[in-house]
Design a protein around this motif. Sequence first.
Motif, PDB file in Angstrom:
ATOM      1  N   GLY A   7     -19.085 -94.533  49.743  1.00 47.91           N
ATOM      2  CA  GLY A   7     -20.511 -93.467  50.412  1.00 47.91           C
ATOM      3  C   GLY A   7     -20.567 -92.945  48.795  1.00 47.91           C
ATOM      4  O   GLY A   7     -21.269 -91.902  48.491  1.00 47.91           O
ATOM      5  N   TYR A   8     -19.642 -93.072  47.338  1.00 45.19           N
ATOM      6  CA  TYR A   8     -19.289 -92.200  46.325  1.00 45.19           C
ATOM      7  C   TYR A   8     -20.060 -92.819  45.191  1.00 45.19           C
ATOM      8  O   TYR A   8     -20.198 -91.558  44.537  1.00 45.19           O
ATOM      9  CB  TYR A   8     -17.912 -93.114  45.996  1.00 45.19           C
ATOM     10  N   LEU A  38      -9.660 -84.996  52.394  1.00 47.46           N
ATOM     11  CA  LEU A  38     -10.976 -85.577  52.396  1.00 47.46           C
ATOM     12  C   LEU A  38     -11.698 -86.419  50.982  1.00 47.46           C
ATOM     13  O   LEU A  38     -12.931 -85.853  50.783  1.00 47.46           O
ATOM     14  CB  LEU A  38     -12.135 -84.261  51.162  1.00 47.46           C
ATOM     15  N   GLY A  39     -10.570 -87.148  50.199  1.00 43.79           N
ATOM     16  CA  GLY A  39     -11.072 -87.789  49.229  1.00 43.79           C
ATOM     17  C   GLY A  39     -10.331 -88.755  49.334  1.00 43.79           C
ATOM     18  O   GLY A  39      -9.320 -88.904  50.503  1.00 43.79           O
ATOM     19  N   ILE A  40     -10.557 -89.857  48.868  1.00 39.10           N
ATOM     20  CA  ILE A  40      -9.480 -91.478  49.097  1.00 39.10           C
ATOM     21  C   ILE A  40      -9.249 -91.206  48.117  1.00 39.10           C
ATOM     22  O   ILE A  40      -8.803 -91.297  46.407  1.00 39.10           O
ATOM     23  CB  ILE A  40     -11.309 -91.844  49.354  1.00 39.10           C
ATOM     24  N   CYS A  69      -6.200 -95.959  42.173  1.00 38.15           N
ATOM     25  CA  CYS A  69      -7.142 -94.519  41.422  1.00 38.15           C
ATOM     26  C   CYS A  69      -7.158 -94.161  42.415  1.00 38.15           C
ATOM     27  O   CYS A  69      -7.493 -94.046  43.875  1.00 38.15           O
ATOM     28  CB  CYS A  69      -8.227 -94.958  41.070  1.00 38.15           C
ATOM     29  N   GLU A  70      -7.622 -92.448  42.064  1.00 39.17           N
ATOM     30  CA  GLU A  70      -7.733 -91.585  43.638  1.00 39.17           C
ATOM     31  C   GLU A  70      -9.624 -90.895  42.973  1.00 39.17           C
ATOM     32  O   GLU A  70      -9.598 -90.992  41.715  1.00 39.17           O
ATOM     33  CB  GLU A  70      -7.381 -90.110  43.447  1.00 39.17           C
ATOM     34  N   VAL A  71     -10.371 -91.068  44.263  1.00 34.90           N
ATOM     35  CA  VAL A  71     -11.619 -90.391  44.196  1.00 34.90           C
ATOM     36  C   VAL A  71     -11.707 -88.707  44.968  1.00 34.90           C
ATOM     37  O   VAL A  71     -11.136 -89.409  46.065  1.00 34.90           O
ATOM     38  CB  VAL A  71     -12.680 -91.874  44.406  1.00 34.90           C
ATOM     39  N   TRP A  72     -12.358 -87.804  44.632  1.00 38.97           N
ATOM     40  CA  TRP A  72     -13.064 -86.714  45.816  1.00 38.97           C
ATOM     41  C   TRP A  72     -13.989 -86.112  44.764  1.00 38.97           C
ATOM     42  O   TRP A  72     -14.531 -86.931  43.952  1.00 38.97           O
ATOM     43  CB  TRP A  72     -12.004 -85.881  45.647  1.00 38.97           C
TER      44      TRP A  72
END
Length: 131
Positions: free
Chosen positions: A43-44, A100-102, A128-131
């Motif tokens: 959903g990003y 809260l992030g991935i 990588c990290e995404v939030w």
Amino acid sequence: MLTDPIADMLTRIRNAAAIANPDVDVPASKFKKALADVLVKEGYIKSVDTVDVDGKPFLRMGLKYGPRRKSIINKITRISKPGRRFYVKSDAIPVVRGGLGIALISTSKGILVDRDARRQNIGGEVVCEVW
């Protein structure tokens, strides 16, 4: 020639989100397509399509925005780099922002989100990290 095409893709996403572009084009590859598919599933980003630009394949990613054109992606960071790869075992997979992030992990089963890798007890390279 790019030394790190994944970092280039993440930077293009970051820059497009900063100026509220509806979509962004990046040169296509199987790995980038797999990363984008996971970002869509989580959903990003809104969508990912393969398009031809001047006869070369590109991935066109539709970005998602919330109220007042605020990007859904607050931060996207490259963790494992060509000069220093970052591998983890399944019990050491990082938790991003308290869940809260991935974190996207490249494993033998493909690219997985951190919680799926933990559930399947698989380690790999933290892309990588995404939030």
